[in-house]
Scaffold this motif. Structure first.
Motif, PDB file in Angstrom:
ATOM      1  N   GLN A 190     -23.653  79.487 -78.134  1.00 26.72           N
ATOM      2  CA  GLN A 190     -23.675  80.809 -78.775  1.00 26.72           C
ATOM      3  C   GLN A 190     -25.095  81.191 -79.202  1.00 26.72           C
ATOM      4  O   GLN A 190     -25.495  82.342 -79.097  1.00 26.72           O
ATOM      5  N   MET A 235     -16.986  82.624 -79.600  1.00 28.07           N
ATOM      6  CA  MET A 235     -17.222  82.505 -81.035  1.00 28.07           C
ATOM      7  C   MET A 235     -17.501  81.041 -81.392  1.00 28.07           C
ATOM      8  O   MET A 235     -16.762  80.157 -80.995  1.00 28.07           O
ATOM      9  N   GLY A 236     -18.575  80.835 -82.126  1.00 28.67           N
ATOM     10  CA  GLY A 236     -18.974  79.474 -82.480  1.00 28.67           C
ATOM     11  C   GLY A 236     -18.208  78.906 -83.664  1.00 28.67           C
ATOM     12  O   GLY A 236     -17.474  79.622 -84.346  1.00 28.67           O
ATOM     13  N   ARG A 259     -22.499  89.168 -85.212  1.00 26.18           N
ATOM     14  CA  ARG A 259     -22.148  90.192 -84.217  1.00 26.18           C
ATOM     15  C   ARG A 259     -23.334  91.061 -83.810  1.00 26.18           C
ATOM     16  O   ARG A 259     -23.535  91.312 -82.625  1.00 26.18           O
ATOM     17  N   ALA A 271     -24.115  89.562 -89.160  1.00 23.86           N
ATOM     18  CA  ALA A 271     -25.286  88.899 -88.568  1.00 23.86           C
ATOM     19  C   ALA A 271     -24.924  88.228 -87.239  1.00 23.86           C
ATOM     20  O   ALA A 271     -25.697  88.283 -86.281  1.00 23.86           O
ATOM     21  N   GLU A 325     -17.598  74.437 -78.835  1.00 23.99           N
ATOM     22  CA  GLU A 325     -18.310  73.431 -79.635  1.00 23.99           C
ATOM     23  C   GLU A 325     -17.794  73.387 -81.071  1.00 23.99           C
ATOM     24  O   GLU A 325     -17.294  74.380 -81.580  1.00 23.99           O
ATOM     25  N   ASP A 341     -14.712  73.958 -73.532  1.00 25.33           N
ATOM     26  CA  ASP A 341     -16.122  73.671 -73.843  1.00 25.33           C
ATOM     27  C   ASP A 341     -16.518  74.134 -75.238  1.00 25.33           C
ATOM     28  O   ASP A 341     -17.685  74.027 -75.622  1.00 25.33           O
ATOM     29  N   TYR A 345     -31.317  87.038 -81.540  1.00 28.71           N
ATOM     30  CA  TYR A 345     -31.806  85.994 -82.443  1.00 28.71           C
ATOM     31  C   TYR A 345     -33.188  85.553 -81.979  1.00 28.71           C
ATOM     32  O   TYR A 345     -33.369  85.230 -80.803  1.00 28.71           O
ATOM     33  N   GLU A 385     -29.265  79.302 -90.833  1.00 32.11           N
ATOM     34  CA  GLU A 385     -30.041  80.469 -91.280  1.00 32.11           C
ATOM     35  C   GLU A 385     -29.115  81.625 -91.670  1.00 32.11           C
ATOM     36  O   GLU A 385     -29.335  82.300 -92.677  1.00 32.11           O
ATOM     37  N   ARG A 412     -19.634  72.266 -83.841  1.00 31.56           N
ATOM     38  CA  ARG A 412     -20.768  71.909 -84.701  1.00 31.56           C
ATOM     39  C   ARG A 412     -21.586  73.170 -84.996  1.00 31.56           C
ATOM     40  O   ARG A 412     -21.499  74.165 -84.281  1.00 31.56           O
ATOM     41  N   ALA A 413     -22.374  73.077 -86.065  1.00 33.06           N
ATOM     42  CA  ALA A 413     -23.260  74.181 -86.444  1.00 33.06           C
ATOM     43  C   ALA A 413     -24.682  73.802 -86.056  1.00 33.06           C
ATOM     44  O   ALA A 413     -25.006  72.619 -85.940  1.00 33.06           O
ATOM     45  N   ASP A 414     -25.515  74.798 -85.830  1.00 35.33           N
ATOM     46  CA  ASP A 414     -26.914  74.519 -85.509  1.00 35.33           C
ATOM     47  C   ASP A 414     -27.851  75.293 -86.451  1.00 35.33           C
ATOM     48  O   ASP A 414     -27.404  75.856 -87.464  1.00 35.33           O
ATOM     49  N   LEU A 415     -29.125  75.332 -86.098  1.00 36.63           N
ATOM     50  CA  LEU A 415     -30.139  75.954 -86.959  1.00 36.63           C
ATOM     51  C   LEU A 415     -29.825  77.432 -87.244  1.00 36.63           C
ATOM     52  O   LEU A 415     -29.966  77.902 -88.380  1.00 36.63           O
ATOM     53  N   ARG A 416     -29.377  78.164 -86.207  1.00 33.67           N
ATOM     54  CA  ARG A 416     -29.061  79.587 -86.394  1.00 33.67           C
ATOM     55  C   ARG A 416     -27.916  79.743 -87.389  1.00 33.67           C
ATOM     56  O   ARG A 416     -27.956  80.626 -88.255  1.00 33.67           O
ATOM     57  N   ASP A 417     -26.909  78.894 -87.280  1.00 36.64           N
ATOM     58  CA  ASP A 417     -25.786  78.950 -88.225  1.00 36.64           C
ATOM     59  C   ASP A 417     -26.263  78.712 -89.652  1.00 36.64           C
ATOM     60  O   ASP A 417     -25.805  79.376 -90.592  1.00 36.64           O
TER      61      ASP A 417
END
Lengths: 71, 144
Positions: free
Chosen positions: A34, B1-2, B140, B138, B74, B72, A44, B83, B76-81
């Motif tokens: 994403q 959607m993450g 969307r 943010a 995911e 597929d 982003y 922020e 997990r959350a990453d840096l963008r999540d």
């Protein structure tokens, strides 16, 4: 809400040229699919570190991947 | 959607429903009783617990459905999540502070505990809901 960025990028073009899927590139730079989609759509702006990771993974200079318009 | 966006949806939906149910239970009591007489502690505790449980259950449910639709997906959350999470908290904090200042003012004027407790509660609910909606926007519309 958030200030729109003037930075654009060609990540999608260089990724497809490199024969990588979004999932593969996302996994290599350690983000979710994403987030990579958001970067490619210009929704982003990645951190400088993430931009370097994309640059190294795609073996493409940062200036070719990310663009900022002249004033 | 993450993963993080799904969790935000679950949190916002469960908080709105919980707040609405609480209001539906409390408001009719205020029509027949004074604020001092209204039993609000138990309904508020139940609302808080139910909201947390509903958020967890909804989040798991949406995750299972998302996994069935797209294997597929995911989890997990990453840096963008992270922020976007910080951005949502910053927006929501204004309401948390407003609720706290409101409760402080009510305490100074010796208002009934009912109003103090419910002003704080409203601050928490608005923090969750408004901060969550800011996160969803943010996700969307984009986050720079």
């Amino acid at each position: 809400m958030t200030k729109p960025t003037r930075v654009t990028n060609s990540v999608r073009e260089f990724r497809t040229s490199a024969g990588l899927t979004q999932i593969e590139l996302a996994a290599r730079i350690g983000v979710t699919r994403q987030t990579l989609i958001a970067i490619e759509k210009g929704k982003y702006s990645p951190s400088l570190e993430m931009a370097f990771q994309i640059s190294r993974t795609l073996d493409t200079p940062l200036e070719d991947l990310f663009h900022y318009p002249d004033e | 959607m993450g993963y993080a966006e799904r969790n935000t949806w679950a949190q916002v939906i469960s908080s709105i429903i919980a707040a609405a149910v609480y209001a539906v239970v409390l408001i009719p009591r205020l029509r027949t009783q004074t604020a001092h007489e209204v039993q609000w502690v138990q309904p508020m505790l139940w609302t808080i617990v139910a909201s947390i449980v509903a958020s967890i259950v909804l989040s798991i449910g949406i995750g299972i459905v998302a996994g069935m639709i797209n294997p597929d997906t995911e989890h997990r959350a990453d840096l963008r999540d992270q922020e976007i999470d910080r951005f949502g908290n910053r927006i929501g904090q204004a309401f948390l502070i407003a609720g706290s200042l409101g409760a402080l003012t009510l305490t100074m004027v010796r208002a009934d505990w009912f109003w103090i407790g419910n002003t704080l509660f409203a601050g928490f609910i608005l923090f969750t809901v408004v901060g969550g909606i800011a996160r969803l926007i943010a996700y969307r519309r984009g986050f720079q």
